[in-house]
Write a protein that holds these residues in place. Structure first.
Motif, PDB file in Angstrom:
ATOM      1  N   ALA A  46       1.067  -1.258  -0.327  1.00  0.00           N
ATOM      2  CA  ALA A  46      -0.152  -0.166  -0.154  1.00  0.00           C
ATOM      3  C   ALA A  46       1.368   1.192  -0.282  1.00  0.00           C
ATOM      4  O   ALA A  46       0.074   2.041  -0.833  1.00  0.00           O
ATOM      5  N   VAL A  47       2.260   1.360   0.603  1.00  0.00           N
ATOM      6  CA  VAL A  47       2.491   2.859   1.082  1.00  0.00           C
ATOM      7  C   VAL A  47       3.722   2.479  -0.384  1.00  0.00           C
ATOM      8  O   VAL A  47       3.294   4.114  -0.800  1.00  0.00           O
ATOM      9  N   THR A  48       3.798   1.375  -0.844  1.00  0.00           N
ATOM     10  CA  THR A  48       4.520   1.743  -2.289  1.00  0.00           C
ATOM     11  C   THR A  48       3.804   2.387  -3.758  1.00  0.00           C
ATOM     12  O   THR A  48       4.007   3.113  -4.338  1.00  0.00           O
ATOM     13  N   VAL A  49       2.665   2.092  -3.758  1.00  0.00           N
ATOM     14  CA  VAL A  49       1.172   2.474  -4.717  1.00  0.00           C
ATOM     15  C   VAL A  49       1.213   3.304  -4.388  1.00  0.00           C
ATOM     16  O   VAL A  49       0.949   4.215  -5.199  1.00  0.00           O
ATOM     17  N   THR A  50       0.946   3.794  -2.996  1.00  0.00           N
ATOM     18  CA  THR A  50       0.910   5.299  -2.205  1.00  0.00           C
ATOM     19  C   THR A  50       1.925   5.908  -3.071  1.00  0.00           C
ATOM     20  O   THR A  50       1.618   7.076  -3.495  1.00  0.00           O
ATOM     21  N   VAL A  51       3.187   5.610  -2.779  1.00  0.00           N
ATOM     22  CA  VAL A  51       4.465   6.641  -3.347  1.00  0.00           C
ATOM     23  C   VAL A  51       4.281   6.552  -4.905  1.00  0.00           C
ATOM     24  O   VAL A  51       4.812   7.804  -5.337  1.00  0.00           O
ATOM     25  N   ASN A  52       3.970   5.773  -5.345  1.00  0.00           N
ATOM     26  CA  ASN A  52       4.278   5.450  -6.843  1.00  0.00           C
ATOM     27  C   ASN A  52       3.602   6.710  -7.872  1.00  0.00           C
ATOM     28  O   ASN A  52       3.591   6.753  -8.921  1.00  0.00           O
ATOM     29  N   THR A  53       1.577   6.141  -6.663  1.00  0.00           N
ATOM     30  CA  THR A  53       0.850   7.317  -7.217  1.00  0.00           C
ATOM     31  C   THR A  53       0.930   8.376  -7.529  1.00  0.00           C
ATOM     32  O   THR A  53      -0.295   9.283  -7.871  1.00  0.00           O
ATOM     33  N   GLY A  54       0.894   8.747  -5.872  1.00  0.00           N
ATOM     34  CA  GLY A  54       1.151   9.538  -5.303  1.00  0.00           C
ATOM     35  C   GLY A  54      -0.201  10.178  -4.895  1.00  0.00           C
ATOM     36  O   GLY A  54      -0.215  11.276  -4.612  1.00  0.00           O
ATOM     37  N   ASN A  55      -1.165   8.441  -4.968  1.00  0.00           N
ATOM     38  CA  ASN A  55      -2.096   8.659  -4.427  1.00  0.00           C
ATOM     39  C   ASN A  55      -2.306   7.675  -3.356  1.00  0.00           C
ATOM     40  O   ASN A  55      -2.920   6.786  -3.622  1.00  0.00           O
ATOM     41  N   PRO A  56      -2.952   8.491  -1.453  1.00  0.00           N
ATOM     42  CA  PRO A  56      -2.843   7.363  -0.947  1.00  0.00           C
ATOM     43  C   PRO A  56      -4.259   6.746  -0.360  1.00  0.00           C
ATOM     44  O   PRO A  56      -4.867   6.171  -0.189  1.00  0.00           O
ATOM     45  N   LEU A  57      -5.485   6.893  -1.391  1.00  0.00           N
ATOM     46  CA  LEU A  57      -6.651   6.173  -1.451  1.00  0.00           C
ATOM     47  C   LEU A  57      -5.987   5.570  -2.465  1.00  0.00           C
ATOM     48  O   LEU A  57      -7.203   4.514  -2.094  1.00  0.00           O
ATOM     49  N   ALA A  58      -5.509   5.000  -2.730  1.00  0.00           N
ATOM     50  CA  ALA A  58      -5.367   4.071  -4.595  1.00  0.00           C
ATOM     51  C   ALA A  58      -4.820   2.576  -3.188  1.00  0.00           C
ATOM     52  O   ALA A  58      -5.496   1.619  -3.246  1.00  0.00           O
ATOM     53  N   GLY A  59      -3.900   3.641  -2.629  1.00  0.00           N
ATOM     54  CA  GLY A  59      -2.839   2.143  -1.035  1.00  0.00           C
ATOM     55  C   GLY A  59      -3.918   1.702  -0.569  1.00  0.00           C
ATOM     56  O   GLY A  59      -4.083   0.862   0.125  1.00  0.00           O
ATOM     57  N   ALA A  60      -4.819   2.480   0.257  1.00  0.00           N
ATOM     58  CA  ALA A  60      -6.512   1.841   0.949  1.00  0.00           C
ATOM     59  C   ALA A  60      -7.360   1.281   0.212  1.00  0.00           C
ATOM     60  O   ALA A  60      -7.186   0.374   1.351  1.00  0.00           O
ATOM     61  N   ILE A  61      -7.261   1.332  -0.714  1.00  0.00           N
ATOM     62  CA  ILE A  61      -8.100   0.544  -1.194  1.00  0.00           C
ATOM     63  C   ILE A  61      -7.212  -0.777  -1.904  1.00  0.00           C
ATOM     64  O   ILE A  61      -8.365  -1.831  -1.716  1.00  0.00           O
ATOM     65  N   LEU A  62      -6.210  -0.640  -2.186  1.00  0.00           N
ATOM     66  CA  LEU A  62      -5.911  -1.886  -2.581  1.00  0.00           C
ATOM     67  C   LEU A  62      -4.896  -2.294  -1.211  1.00  0.00           C
ATOM     68  O   LEU A  62      -4.674  -3.585  -1.071  1.00  0.00           O
ATOM     69  N   PHE A  63      -4.787  -1.619   0.566  1.00  0.00           N
ATOM     70  CA  PHE A  63      -4.631  -2.380   1.467  1.00  0.00           C
ATOM     71  C   PHE A  63      -5.112  -3.730   2.111  1.00  0.00           C
ATOM     72  O   PHE A  63      -4.783  -4.932   2.575  1.00  0.00           O
ATOM     73  N   PRO A  64      -6.428  -3.804   2.192  1.00  0.00           N
ATOM     74  CA  PRO A  64      -7.388  -4.620   2.274  1.00  0.00           C
ATOM     75  C   PRO A  64      -7.400  -5.944   1.675  1.00  0.00           C
ATOM     76  O   PRO A  64      -7.590  -7.084   2.135  1.00  0.00           O
TER      77      PRO A  64
END
Length: 269
Positions: A46-64
Motif C-alpha cells: 500500500a505504501v509503494t502504491v501511494t508513493v508511486n501514484t501519489g494517491n493515498p486513496l489508491a493505497g488504502a483501496i488496495l491494502f485490504p
C-alpha cells in the motif's frame, strides 16, 4: 452471498474466540506469525502504491487485499483476538479463563511481531539493495512515517498521547468490524466485500494499527528514520496496543454480545 443474522454471527464470534483460546502454543504462534507477515507485506504494498501514484486513496483501496487473504487462510492478528477471545470467558465456555486470554494475547503479539519484523528486514534489503545504497523513495517514505508517528506525537505531549490513543481506538473499531463483518456471510465473495470498507477506512484515515506498526517502524529504523526504538515503543506501539484493545472489545465485541446474544430468545429443546 448468504447473509447470517446478528444472533447467528455473534454465536460464531464466541465459538471462534473459544477455539483460539484453546489452541496449542505451536499453532497460535505459527498462525500469528503468518498473519503478521502477510499484513506487513500488504502495508508495504500500500505504501509503494501511494508513493508511486501519489494517491493515498489508491493505497488504502488496495491494502485490504492482504487483510482479507490472511483472514481466509485462518491466520490471527492481535486486533482480532482482542475482540473475540474474551467473549468465550464472558460466556462461561468450558475451559475458558482470563489467564488463557492473556496467554493467547501474549502469544499472538509475539507471533505477529516476529512475522512483521521478518518482512521489515526483507523489505529493507529490497529498498536498499542489501543495505548497499541509500533507501529508495518508498524506503524514505517509511522513515518519515516513523518520525511523524513517534516524535510528532511526542512534540504535543499529553495531547499527542491522547490523539495516538484515540486513533488506535478508532483503528480497531474499524478493523474488528471488518473481522465480524466477514462472519455475516458464508461465501468468499460476501466475506471479502464485507471486510473491504472498514479496513480501507482505517488505513486511509491514518488510524494506528499495532501490527501494521510492527512493520512500519522497524523498517523506518533500519532505513535511517530519525527516531529511536524507545520512541517507537513509548510513543506508538504500547499506547496503540492499549487503544486497539479498547476499540475492539468495548466498541465491537461487547455491544454485539450483549445486544444480539445475551438478549436473544432461547430456543426450546
Amino acid at each position: 452471498m448468504a447473509y447470517l443474522a446478528p444472533t447467528e454471527f455473534v454465536t460464531k464470534m464466541i465459538d471462534a474466540g473459544e477455539s483460539k483460546l484453546l489452541m496449542s502454543t505451536r499453532d497460535t504462534l505459527i498462525r500469528s506469525y503468518m498473519g503478521g507477515a502477510i499484513l506487513a507485506l500488504a502495508a508495504a504494498f500500500a505504501v509503494t502504491v501511494t508513493v508511486n501514484t501519489g494517491n493515498p486513496l489508491a493505497g488504502a483501496i488496495l491494502f485490504p487485499v492482504g487483510f482479507i487473504l490472511l483472514y481466509l487462510l485462518g491466520f490471527d492478528l492481535l486486533t482480532g483476538v482482542f475482540t473475540i477471545v474474551p467473549l468465550a470467558v464472558i460466556d462461561k465456555r468450558p475451559g475458558a479463563t482470563w489467564r488463557g486470554v492473556f496467554r493467547n494475547w501474549g502469544l499472538v503479539f509475539t507471533g505477529n511481531f516476529g512475522g512483521a519484523l521478518t518482512v521489515a528486514v526483507f523489505m529493507s534489503i529490497i529498498f536498499t539493495f542489501g543495505f548497499a545504497e541509500a533507501p529508495n523513495l518508498v524506503g524514505q517514505k517509511l522513515g518519515h512515517i516513523g518520525e511523524g508517528r513517534t516524535l510528532g506525537y511526542q512534540s504535543h505531549g499529553a495531547s499527542g498521547m491522547l490523539t495516538l490513543f484515540v486513533r488506535a481506538v478508532m483503528c480497531n473499531w474499524m478493523v474488528s468490524t471488518g473481522v465480524v463483518a466477514a462472519m455475516m456471510s458464508t461465501s468468499v465473495t460476501g466475506k471479502a466485500t464485507a471486510m473491504w470498507m472498514p479496513i480501507a477506512v482505517f488505513f486511509y484515515m491514518g488510524f494506528e494499527h499495532s501490527i501494521v506498526n510492527m512493520f512500519l517502524f522497524p523498517t523506518g529504523l533500519m532505513l535511517g528514520g530519525n527516531f529511536t526504538l524507545m520512541d517507537y515503543f513509548i510513543w506508538n506501539e504500547l499506547p496503540t496496543v492499549a487503544g486497539n484493545l479498547v476499540g475492539g472489545l468495548l466498541f465491537v465485541g461487547l455491544p454485539l454480545y450483549y445486544t444480539h446474544y445475551k438478549t436473544a430468545p432461547k430456543r426450546k429443546l
